[in-house]
Design a protein around this motif. Sequence first.
Motif, PDB file in Angstrom:
ATOM      1  N   VAL A  24       0.681  -1.263   0.149  1.00 29.64           N
ATOM      2  CA  VAL A  24       0.132  -0.132  -0.064  1.00 29.64           C
ATOM      3  C   VAL A  24       0.755   1.450  -0.016  1.00 29.64           C
ATOM      4  O   VAL A  24       0.195   2.419  -0.527  1.00 29.64           O
ATOM      5  N   MET A  25       2.048   1.157   0.479  1.00 28.33           N
ATOM      6  CA  MET A  25       2.582   2.479   0.713  1.00 28.33           C
ATOM      7  C   MET A  25       3.021   2.996  -0.680  1.00 28.33           C
ATOM      8  O   MET A  25       2.978   4.493  -0.798  1.00 28.33           O
ATOM      9  N   PRO A  26       3.580   2.354  -1.667  1.00 28.54           N
ATOM     10  CA  PRO A  26       3.719   3.168  -2.678  1.00 28.54           C
ATOM     11  C   PRO A  26       2.677   3.743  -3.528  1.00 28.54           C
ATOM     12  O   PRO A  26       2.919   5.152  -3.836  1.00 28.54           O
ATOM     13  N   THR A  27       1.572   3.591  -3.337  1.00 28.20           N
ATOM     14  CA  THR A  27       0.450   4.029  -3.983  1.00 28.20           C
ATOM     15  C   THR A  27      -0.077   5.090  -3.213  1.00 28.20           C
ATOM     16  O   THR A  27      -0.288   6.194  -3.542  1.00 28.20           O
ATOM     17  N   LEU A  28      -0.121   5.072  -1.714  1.00 29.98           N
ATOM     18  CA  LEU A  28      -0.478   6.178  -0.875  1.00 29.98           C
ATOM     19  C   LEU A  28       0.624   7.289  -0.882  1.00 29.98           C
ATOM     20  O   LEU A  28       0.166   8.351  -0.828  1.00 29.98           O
ATOM     21  N   THR A  29       1.746   7.015  -1.231  1.00 29.96           N
ATOM     22  CA  THR A  29       2.949   7.948  -1.271  1.00 29.96           C
ATOM     23  C   THR A  29       2.777   8.659  -2.613  1.00 29.96           C
ATOM     24  O   THR A  29       2.765   9.915  -2.431  1.00 29.96           O
ATOM     25  N   LEU A  30       2.176   8.075  -3.601  1.00 24.92           N
ATOM     26  CA  LEU A  30       2.020   8.616  -4.809  1.00 24.92           C
ATOM     27  C   LEU A  30       0.695   9.691  -4.673  1.00 24.92           C
ATOM     28  O   LEU A  30       0.932  10.828  -5.020  1.00 24.92           O
ATOM     29  N   ILE A  31      -0.335   9.298  -3.935  1.00 24.04           N
ATOM     30  CA  ILE A  31      -1.491   9.882  -3.797  1.00 24.04           C
ATOM     31  C   ILE A  31      -0.941  11.123  -3.033  1.00 24.04           C
ATOM     32  O   ILE A  31      -1.435  12.400  -3.228  1.00 24.04           O
ATOM     33  N   ALA A  32      -0.440  10.896  -1.694  1.00 25.85           N
ATOM     34  CA  ALA A  32      -0.178  12.009  -0.896  1.00 25.85           C
ATOM     35  C   ALA A  32       0.765  13.129  -1.527  1.00 25.85           C
ATOM     36  O   ALA A  32       0.654  14.504  -1.360  1.00 25.85           O
ATOM     37  N   GLY A  33       1.975  12.511  -2.142  1.00 30.00           N
ATOM     38  CA  GLY A  33       2.810  13.376  -2.985  1.00 30.00           C
ATOM     39  C   GLY A  33       2.116  14.433  -3.814  1.00 30.00           C
ATOM     40  O   GLY A  33       2.465  15.523  -3.903  1.00 30.00           O
ATOM     41  N   ALA A  34       1.160  13.841  -4.506  1.00 31.08           N
ATOM     42  CA  ALA A  34       0.505  14.655  -5.558  1.00 31.08           C
ATOM     43  C   ALA A  34      -0.354  15.452  -4.937  1.00 31.08           C
ATOM     44  O   ALA A  34      -0.508  16.654  -5.421  1.00 31.08           O
ATOM     45  N   LEU A  35      -1.275  15.158  -3.989  1.00 30.80           N
ATOM     46  CA  LEU A  35      -2.006  16.112  -3.318  1.00 30.80           C
ATOM     47  C   LEU A  35      -1.442  17.242  -2.542  1.00 30.80           C
ATOM     48  O   LEU A  35      -1.888  18.491  -2.730  1.00 30.80           O
ATOM     49  N   PHE A  36      -0.163  16.870  -1.895  1.00 30.86           N
ATOM     50  CA  PHE A  36       0.337  17.920  -1.082  1.00 30.86           C
ATOM     51  C   PHE A  36       1.270  18.689  -1.775  1.00 30.86           C
ATOM     52  O   PHE A  36       1.707  19.686  -1.381  1.00 30.86           O
ATOM     53  N   ALA A  37       1.873  18.169  -3.068  1.00 32.69           N
ATOM     54  CA  ALA A  37       2.723  19.077  -3.813  1.00 32.69           C
ATOM     55  C   ALA A  37       1.999  20.126  -4.714  1.00 32.69           C
ATOM     56  O   ALA A  37       2.681  20.952  -5.251  1.00 32.69           O
ATOM     57  N   ALA A  38       0.585  19.885  -4.610  1.00 31.63           N
ATOM     58  CA  ALA A  38      -0.291  21.145  -5.341  1.00 31.63           C
ATOM     59  C   ALA A  38       0.175  22.473  -4.592  1.00 31.63           C
ATOM     60  O   ALA A  38       0.300  22.546  -3.445  1.00 31.63           O
TER      61      ALA A  38
END
Length: 150
Positions: free
Chosen positions: A54-68
């Motif tokens: 789960v962590m690779p996908t959660l990292t992708l999602i969190a990174g994209a949301l918080f990098a905005a």
Amino acid sequence: MTWRRCQNWLAVIWVLFFVIQVGLLVMRSIVGASGSDESRKLTAEMWSWYVPMVMPTLTLIAGALFAAPAAPAAPAVDAREVSAVRAGILFVLSIAYLLSIFALLVVPPSLGTTPQDHLQLLHDSNYWLGAFQFFIAAALGTFFPKQSAE
């Protein structure tokens, strides 16, 4: 449905399942800590199996949301409409994948599976879950692109 709303709903789905699953593993860790060496080993192996699922996908999602960007720099991107088919596929794939992981954590012990057989099942599931995860990560990777801070 707007692009940003779909991203937020997907993030909620992934985080909700993550919290529930980690809660189960934490309870397993607490119970297993006072058990036998075999129980502690199974718990450690379950964590080792779960985190890469789960962590690779959660990292992708969190990174994209918080990098905005914090300021509304790209309202056109956030307001554009997402195809219902595309959003539906992502929701169904995510929920199916997360339910598969949940079932692998919960169902075997409830059926009386031995710890060794449960651990073997987790390792064997890596073959099909890995392919499933790759497909979901590819789809989510295009849906959660890193936004440029212009």
